[in-house]
Write an enzyme that holds these catalytic residues in place. Sequence first.
Site, short mmCIF file in Angstrom:
data_model
loop_
_atom_site.label_atom_id
_atom_site.label_comp_id
_atom_site.label_asym_id
_atom_site.label_seq_id
_atom_site.Cartn_x
_atom_site.Cartn_y
_atom_site.Cartn_z
N ARG A 1 -10.00 42.21 -81.26
CA ARG A 1 -9.64 43.11 -82.36
C ARG A 1 -10.75 44.14 -82.57
O ARG A 1 -10.50 45.27 -82.96
CB ARG A 1 -9.39 42.31 -83.68
CG ARG A 1 -9.23 43.21 -84.88
CD ARG A 1 -8.48 42.60 -86.05
NE ARG A 1 -8.72 41.18 -86.24
CZ ARG A 1 -9.83 40.63 -86.75
NH1 ARG A 1 -10.84 41.39 -87.14
NH2 ARG A 1 -9.93 39.33 -86.89
N TYR B 1 7.71 63.78 -90.85
CA TYR B 1 8.43 62.65 -90.26
C TYR B 1 8.90 61.71 -91.37
O TYR B 1 8.15 61.39 -92.30
CB TYR B 1 7.46 61.94 -89.30
CG TYR B 1 8.05 60.72 -88.64
CD1 TYR B 1 9.05 60.85 -87.68
CD2 TYR B 1 7.59 59.45 -88.97
CE1 TYR B 1 9.58 59.73 -87.08
CE2 TYR B 1 8.12 58.32 -88.36
CZ TYR B 1 9.12 58.48 -87.42
OH TYR B 1 9.65 57.37 -86.82
N ASP C 1 -0.81 65.93 -88.05
CA ASP C 1 0.00 65.09 -87.17
C ASP C 1 0.43 65.99 -86.01
O ASP C 1 1.28 66.86 -86.15
CB ASP C 1 1.21 64.54 -87.93
CG ASP C 1 2.06 63.59 -87.09
OD1 ASP C 1 2.08 63.75 -85.85
OD2 ASP C 1 2.74 62.72 -87.65
N LYS D 1 5.56 59.02 -78.32
CA LYS D 1 6.29 60.21 -77.91
C LYS D 1 5.66 60.80 -76.63
O LYS D 1 5.74 60.19 -75.59
CB LYS D 1 6.35 61.20 -79.07
CG LYS D 1 6.64 60.55 -80.44
CD LYS D 1 8.03 59.94 -80.53
CE LYS D 1 8.22 59.06 -81.77
NZ LYS D 1 7.87 59.64 -83.05
C1 LIG Z 1 7.50 59.01 -84.36
C2 LIG Z 1 6.59 59.76 -85.25
C3 LIG Z 1 5.69 59.09 -86.10
C4 LIG Z 1 5.66 57.57 -86.22
O1 LIG Z 1 5.17 56.98 -85.05
P1 LIG Z 1 5.61 55.50 -84.54
O2 LIG Z 1 4.89 55.39 -83.25
O3 LIG Z 1 7.10 55.51 -84.42
O4 LIG Z 1 5.14 54.53 -85.56
C5 LIG Z 1 4.83 59.85 -86.87
N1 LIG Z 1 4.86 61.20 -86.84
C6 LIG Z 1 5.71 61.88 -86.04
C7 LIG Z 1 5.70 63.37 -86.04
C8 LIG Z 1 6.61 61.18 -85.23
O5 LIG Z 1 7.47 61.87 -84.45
#
Ligand SMILES: *Cc1c(COP(=O)(O)O)cnc(C)c1O
Length: 387
Positions: free
Chosen positions: A53, A105, A177, A202
Amino acid sequence: MRDENQQLHFDTRAIHAGQAPEPRTGAISVPIFQTSTYVQRGPGEHTGYEYSRTQNPTREALEQCLASLEGGTHGIVYSSGMAAISTVMTLLKSGDHVICSDDVYGGTYRVFETVFRRYGLEYTYVNTSDLEEIAAAAGPATKMLWVESPTNPLLKITDLAAAAELCRSRQWVFVVDNTFASPYFQQPLALGADVALHSMTKYIGGHADAVGGCVVTANEQIAERLRFTQNAAGACLGPFDCWVFLRGLKTLGLRMRQHEANAQKVAVFLEQHPRVRRVIYPGLPSHPHHQLANRQMTGFGGIVSFYLAGDVEAARRVCQATRLFQCAESLGGVESLIEHPGIMTHASIPEIIRREKGLTDDLIRLSVGIEDAEDLIDDLDTALRSA
Ligand SMILES: *Cc1c(COP(=O)(O)O)cnc(C)c1O
């Protein structure tokens, strides 16, 4: 070592940063250190690794590579994008106020509203493309600005350098983000952000085969606190998934170039299609923030949204009629995806608010993959005509 890497180009760093050959065997692929603990020579006499961890060599390789690619000094990886987002919230304390993009999101909005509000954090959602709206939402308790650019699914762009200046003058932490752009097309830290954050699920992973998140910063204080909280609260990423994301990163540049080339062709095709009312893609001159996107990004990404000339049933039929574009949530993988935000990813937003924002029933979002562009266009054309 890291300075040396910083002078190399992006595609080279994606393959080499943090990924020296393994010293014992020379293994060129970073080994998956699938271990929870490390044997100590005597009590307290450890190798620098005590418990996974806290430290794990596969994770460190991924973190160093991400730090290099985002132009930061520290990368920290988490078990999901949401775990990264939640850990960043622990930089704040009860009573603090966050100004946030109104088109974030859905999961981000949900965790802010249903989890962190209960701990006394306050949130105001504004159109961060308009700096005056940000300034107008500020109060004495404001401590953080949270921006997504481009946004999902309307691909609105915020002027990151200008927002960073505002944050600096008010001593707010500026979080971007960067999931939609990927570090290949946009470098928030270079534009003045304190924290760049990703859902690695993604584009960074890129193959729709793992869930993970990361934070990159060049701010030592923020890094130290996030690192401490990651270990204390425990949202770390397992060694195998770290390896999967390292493998994804190696082709990030290649993939992003192809995503963008395909998206550009698809957007141009859709814009002249008789069954399409309007196309939203930052790479099109018709996009309201095209100039700004051109200035602060080195590419426009792989997401294209469009309004159909038709109703919700027609939109539903298009999503069912494509054969290469698979109907699914998520984005950023090599496979092309099609989705209906109103019914799928953004269904939790009340209909009235959806309409106000432009998330109408005729809106469709594409995550354009890296297949052959001609096949993708044929697929869309057939689906649009049949629906
Ligand atoms: C998918 C997404 C998230 C969340 O991420 P996870 O890996 O699904 O927890 C946060 N911000 C954006 C812009 C996203 O497309």
